[in-house]
Design an enzyme around this catalytic site. Structure first.
Site, PDB file in Angstrom:
ATOM      1  N   ARG A   3      14.440  12.092  25.954  1.00 30.69           N
ATOM      2  CA  ARG A   3      15.821  11.834  26.364  1.00 30.69           C
ATOM      3  C   ARG A   3      16.312  10.422  26.057  1.00 30.69           C
ATOM      4  O   ARG A   3      17.470  10.108  26.304  1.00 30.69           O
ATOM      5  CB  ARG A   3      15.973  12.101  27.854  1.00 30.69           C
ATOM      6  CG  ARG A   3      15.754  13.572  28.176  1.00 30.69           C
ATOM      7  CD  ARG A   3      16.107  13.853  29.587  1.00 30.69           C
ATOM      8  NE  ARG A   3      15.909  15.268  29.893  1.00 30.69           N
ATOM      9  CZ  ARG A   3      16.160  15.780  31.066  1.00 30.69           C
ATOM     10  NH1 ARG A   3      16.619  15.040  32.038  1.00 30.69           N
ATOM     11  NH2 ARG A   3      15.953  17.070  31.273  1.00 30.69           N
TER      12      ARG A   3
ATOM     13  N   HIS B 151       9.956  11.233  31.733  1.00 36.23           N
ATOM     14  CA  HIS B 151      10.516   9.876  31.665  1.00 36.23           C
ATOM     15  C   HIS B 151       9.456   8.823  31.959  1.00 36.23           C
ATOM     16  O   HIS B 151       8.411   9.130  32.539  1.00 36.23           O
ATOM     17  CB  HIS B 151      11.603   9.679  32.727  1.00 36.23           C
ATOM     18  CG  HIS B 151      12.789  10.531  32.586  1.00 36.23           C
ATOM     19  ND1 HIS B 151      13.600  10.522  31.486  1.00 36.23           N
ATOM     20  CD2 HIS B 151      13.327  11.438  33.432  1.00 36.23           C
ATOM     21  CE1 HIS B 151      14.589  11.370  31.666  1.00 36.23           C
ATOM     22  NE2 HIS B 151      14.441  11.955  32.823  1.00 36.23           N
TER      23      HIS B 151
ATOM     24  N   VAL C  20      12.903  20.861  39.858  1.00 35.48           N
ATOM     25  CA  VAL C  20      13.762  20.712  38.674  1.00 35.48           C
ATOM     26  C   VAL C  20      13.611  19.306  38.077  1.00 35.48           C
ATOM     27  O   VAL C  20      14.550  18.733  37.536  1.00 35.48           O
ATOM     28  CB  VAL C  20      15.251  21.026  38.994  1.00 35.48           C
ATOM     29  CG1 VAL C  20      15.440  22.488  39.285  1.00 35.48           C
ATOM     30  CG2 VAL C  20      15.762  20.151  40.132  1.00 35.48           C
TER      31      VAL C  20
ATOM     32  N   CYS D 252      15.918   9.477  40.713  1.00 32.10           N
ATOM     33  CA  CYS D 252      17.007  10.303  40.167  1.00 32.10           C
ATOM     34  C   CYS D 252      18.124  10.483  41.184  1.00 32.10           C
ATOM     35  O   CYS D 252      19.263  10.761  40.816  1.00 32.10           O
ATOM     36  CB  CYS D 252      16.504  11.693  39.776  1.00 32.10           C
ATOM     37  SG  CYS D 252      15.238  11.710  38.514  1.00 32.10           S
TER      38      CYS D 252
END
Length: 185
Positions: A45, A73, A168, A174
């Site tokens: 990403r 990440h 998820v 986040c």
């Protein structure tokens, strides 16, 4: 989401920089700001061009890239757990990324190694009336990692259950937007 967040940040009179290069990708989960420098995870990403734009935006700080393998990440296995303190997971991928960060930095950070990579994603706050505050994954989710966090005697520890968001790929970082600005509210 983006427009709503932009309005909120504008209402706080914060400087907003928009990344308009269509070839650049930069996900917040790949950006670790230590207070001294930025580490940017190169992942599915986030790409090199996104890291370059971050470096152009924050010219007063060093920006180093870290390859991210086997994780979504950079912050899937590390985050800041205090001033100068990096929480890091125990996996081979996490330890390899930490070694890369150590090689790229002129500064020596303390490290807090937790057995579970996902538990290394925590949220550190320095609240004037409370001091060092650390939101971390709850003991019922990661008991061995929670025991490591409990060794931080100078921190107010707040365990957070994150099981549903974890389904998820949602981590504690986040779910937060940290703004260092004096409150006028």
């Amino acid at each position: 989401q983006v427009e709503a967040m932009k309005r909120v940040l504008e209402s706080l009179n914060l400087n907003i920089v928009e990344m308009v290069d269509e070839n650049a990708t930069l996900d917040g989960g790949d950006v670790l700001f230590t207070g001294r420098e930025f580490f940017v995870g190169l992942s599915r990403r986030t790409n090199q061009r996104g890291a370059e734009i971050l470096a152009d935006t924050f010219k007063d700080y060093a920006v180093s890239t870290v390859p991210v393998h086997d994780s979504l990440h950079l912050k899937s296995f590390c985050s800041m757990a205090g001033p100068n303190l990096i929480a890091i997971g125990s996996s081979e991928a996490a330890q390899k990324a930490l070694k890369t960060m150590q090689q790229m930095s002129d500064h020596r950070y303390d490290k807090l190694t937790v057995p579970d990579d996902a538990a290394a994603n925590c949220v550190y706050l320095n609240i004037p009336s409370k001091g060092h505050v650390l939101l971390h994954r709850a003991p019922e989710e990661f008991p061995d990692s929670a025991k490591v966090f409990e060794k931080l005697k100078d921190h107010m520890l707040i365990p957070i259950a994150n099981t549903e968001l974890d389904k998820v790929d949602g981590s504690l970082t986040c779910c937060s937007v940290l703004i260092n600005k004096a409150s006028e509210l």
